[in-house]
Design a protein around this motif. Structure first.
Motif, PDB file in Angstrom:
ATOM      1  N   GLU A 313       0.834  -1.208   0.000  1.00 49.16           N
ATOM      2  CA  GLU A 313       0.000   0.000   0.000  1.00 49.16           C
ATOM      3  C   GLU A 313       0.868   1.256   0.000  1.00 49.16           C
ATOM      4  N   SER A 320       1.393   6.627  -7.094  1.00 48.16           N
ATOM      5  CA  SER A 320       0.331   7.560  -7.485  1.00 48.16           C
ATOM      6  C   SER A 320       0.799   9.011  -7.464  1.00 48.16           C
ATOM      7  N   GLU A 346      -8.039  -3.084 -11.857  1.00 51.46           N
ATOM      8  CA  GLU A 346      -8.454  -2.467 -10.604  1.00 51.46           C
ATOM      9  C   GLU A 346      -7.297  -1.703  -9.966  1.00 51.46           C
ATOM     10  N   ARG A 350      -7.162   2.363  -9.051  1.00 49.44           N
ATOM     11  CA  ARG A 350      -6.751   2.916  -7.752  1.00 49.44           C
ATOM     12  C   ARG A 350      -5.675   3.971  -7.912  1.00 49.44           C
ATOM     13  N   ASN A 353      -7.248   7.126  -9.341  1.00 50.66           N
ATOM     14  CA  ASN A 353      -8.070   7.781  -8.315  1.00 50.66           C
ATOM     15  C   ASN A 353      -7.206   8.505  -7.291  1.00 50.66           C
TER      16      ASN A 353
END
Length: 618
Positions: A313, A320, A346, A350, A353
């Motif tokens: 994570e 990102s 997916e 993420r 986003n």
């Protein structure tokens, strides 16, 4: 490499087989010291004069009438003990970075301190470490590598910590003062410059780069490497970019190339530990650190080896932050069960986003709330948004050929990017065309929903020409493309007529003219087109069509297939007549009316025969 010689007497140690060592002397030996599988036949006096621990063991042996002493779990083994024994005899012994840690740990075990004898072995080794070893780059690395097999002794004696601190301090030294990087010096030593007269002199040395130390540290095992890098970061003097490059170099050095070797049971645990360590050490900063391409590759490896979820994570969050630097190939992460697609869509959703959330949070919220125009200005002013828009379109084109990719996944990912981040829709059109080609069973409603993602006004001329001939697109979309291509052609003519004006002012005037023409005359064109029937028998004859088109059209329309060209001609010549007022009014109305209001009814009348005459060049 530094070294230190102790003692002056000749070496009198001799071997008998593989398990016996003795001192060649006129005096008979009176004590046997066993270290591991080797027995040392020695004399008590020189040993007891230097070692407090041997004094205790010999005294206990005398009480029990035992002449043999067992040294259990002796650090460094027989070789380290032999160094200590030779020192006790005053024989010549050489200390160097490869054996100094073992000798230091052995001396500590034997309690060879200053309390027993002045200038004892522990004191001399500490002098050698502090004045020579820890002052050298290469020697510090070698010593640190040798501490691994001597734990916990080397840790308790703080040799590991001192080595790490020495190495970390040297990484931030001014590169102009660097002379100890052995990998770099080897390259410089081979550099020579030849002159025409045959003389050979050393070439001019290049300046030492700031990351001169990266390759040298790659020789360390992962646990030691981690401690060194933590120390380097804690100094606060190293750029995040250099730290990122160091981690990348280490990963390339130690991670296997093949997937089979990466996930094999033999090396999986080691590879997992390596990947997790690198993720922990990453500088999570948008402006510094590793490239997005490397981070995505690291993420792929982390997924394969089953790295910790929390660390993954953290890595996704870091990716990102700099998603605008990625390429569509980097985003092709293989999907894991239970996903049925080839690639993990997916995950990409993420990432997009998170990127959008970060960017929106960084913008002035008050400016965003003012107007849609304000949002456009903010987005277009930042290249990161445009880069991500192009990235998503390119990624969609890559995954569009996947037969298991659902329409909902395709549209959801496309709509994650703000419209203002897509000033041109060529990339999106390409992805849509590939999806239509690879999914021929889509219903009419699905094709309409898919094509609604694309704005015909934002296609370039080349993309418009391709779309006009694409038999996979719904007829409504083709009419939209043709209409806006006509508008663009009209705008080009007007721009040429006003070429004496400033280019920016001319563009603004053209935009205003389109809006005025659309508001005044759009209804006229809509009324006339609503009466059109797109049937073969209702269309003009080819000869007449060519005659009219030669007066009013550019060469681009001539390249269209027959049916699309007829639609184009209908849009162009409708309202063109012999000069009466009604026709003049219709002439201006053909350039701006929205295609959504134009094509309410005539599309359904087009037959299957007309569709067969539309061709695709994709």
């Amino acid at each position: 490499m530094k070294f230190m010689k102790l003692g002056s007497k000749p070496d009198a140690f001799q071997a008998e087989g593989n398990s016996i060592r003795y001192v060649s002397s006129e005096l008979a030996t009176d004590v046997i010291v066993t270290v591991g599988e080797i027995k040392f036949y020695l004399h008590k006096f020189p040993l007891l004069s230097k070692s407090n621990h041997l004094q205790k063991l010999v005294s206990r042996g005398n009480e029990e009438n035992v002449d043999e002493i067992q040294l259990i779990n002796f650090p460094g083994g027989p070789k380290a003990f032999e160094i200590c024994a030779k020192f006790c005899y005053g024989m010549t012994v050489t200390l160097n970075p490869y054996n100094v840690v073992a000798a230091r740990c052995a001396a500590e075990y034997l309690e060879m301190t200053e309390d027993v004898d002045r200038g004892n072995l522990i004191f001399k080794i500490e002098v050698f470490l502090n004045t020579s070893v820890f002052r050298g780059w290469k020697d510090s690395i070698i010593v640190l590598q040798t501490t691994k097999s001597l734990l916990p002794w080397s840790e308790d004696l703080k040799i590991v910590g001192r080595c790490i601190d020495s190495i970390a301090s040297k990484t931030s030294v001014d590169p102009s003062n660097i002379t100890w990087s052995y990998t770099y010096n080897r390259k410089l030593a081979a550099t020579e410059k030849k002159f025409d007269d045959g003389l050979k002199i050393p070439g001019k040395l290049e300046s030492v780069p700031k990351d001169w130390w990266i390759e040298d540290l790659c020789e360390l095992e992962i646990d030691l490497y981690k401690r060194v890098m933590i120390a380097v970061k804690s100094k606060g003097r190293m750029q995040g970019k250099i730290i990122g490059e160091a981690l990348k170099t280490y990963a390339v050095r130690w991670l296997p190339d093949s997937i089979d070797a990466l996930v094999s049971e033999v090396h999986n645990r080691r590879n997992k530990s390596l990947v997790e360590t690198i993720i922990c050490l990453l500088p999570f900063d948008k402006s510094t650190g590793c490239s997005c391409s490397f981070l995505l590759k690291l993420l792929k490896v982390a997924i394969l080896v089953g790295a910790d979820d929390a660390l993954r994570e953290d890595l996704i969050e870091s990716i990102s932050l700099k998603l605008d630097e990625a390429s569509s190939i980097d985003l092709l992460v293989p999907a894991r069960s239970p996903q049925s697609t080839t690639y993990d869509i997916e995950l990409v959703k993420r990432l997009v986003n998170l990127f959008v959330s970060h960017e929106m949070n960084n913008q002035d919220l008050n400016a965003i709330q003012k107007s849609e125009k304000g949002i456009t200005g903010l987005v277009l002013a930042r290249g990161t948004w445009l880069n991500v828009g192009r990235l998503v379109d390119s990624y969609l084109a890559e995954i569009a050929c996947d037969p298991n990719l659902t329409l909902s996944s395709f549209t959801e990912l496309s709509r994650l990017v703000p419209e203002s981040a897509r000033p041109i829709h060529d990339g999106l059109y390409k992805a849509i065309d590939i999806y239509l080609k690879e999914h021929p069973t889509l219903t009419k409603a699905d094709r309409k929903n898919l094509c609604s993602l694309m704005d015909a006004k934002k296609l370039t001329t080349d993309a418009s020409m391709h779309a006009a001939q694409n038999d996979r697109l719904p007829l409504r979309v083709v009419v939209q493309v043709l209409y806006f291509e006509q508008v663009r052609t009209t705008a080009g003519v007007q721009t040429m007529d006003n070429s004496t004006h400033d280019a920016l002012a001319s563009t603004r005037n053209a935009d205003e003219e389109w809006q005025r023409m659309g508001s005044e005359n759009g209804k006229s064109l809509a009324r006339q087109l609503s009466q059109m029937k797109v049937k073969d028998e209702d269309l003009p004859k080819p000869g007449k069509l060519a005659k009219k088109g030669s007066k009013n059209r550019g060469s681009g329309a001539q390249l269209l297939p027959s049916r699309s060209r007829r639609i184009f001609d209908k849009l162009w010549v409708v309202g063109k007549g012999n000069g009466n007022a009604e026709n003049r009014s219709s002439e201006t109305s053909a350039s701006s009316q929205s295609p959504r209001s134009i094509i309410q009814g005539e599309i359904k009348s087009s037959g299957s025969s007309s569709r067969q005459r539309r061709h695709s060049i994709s």
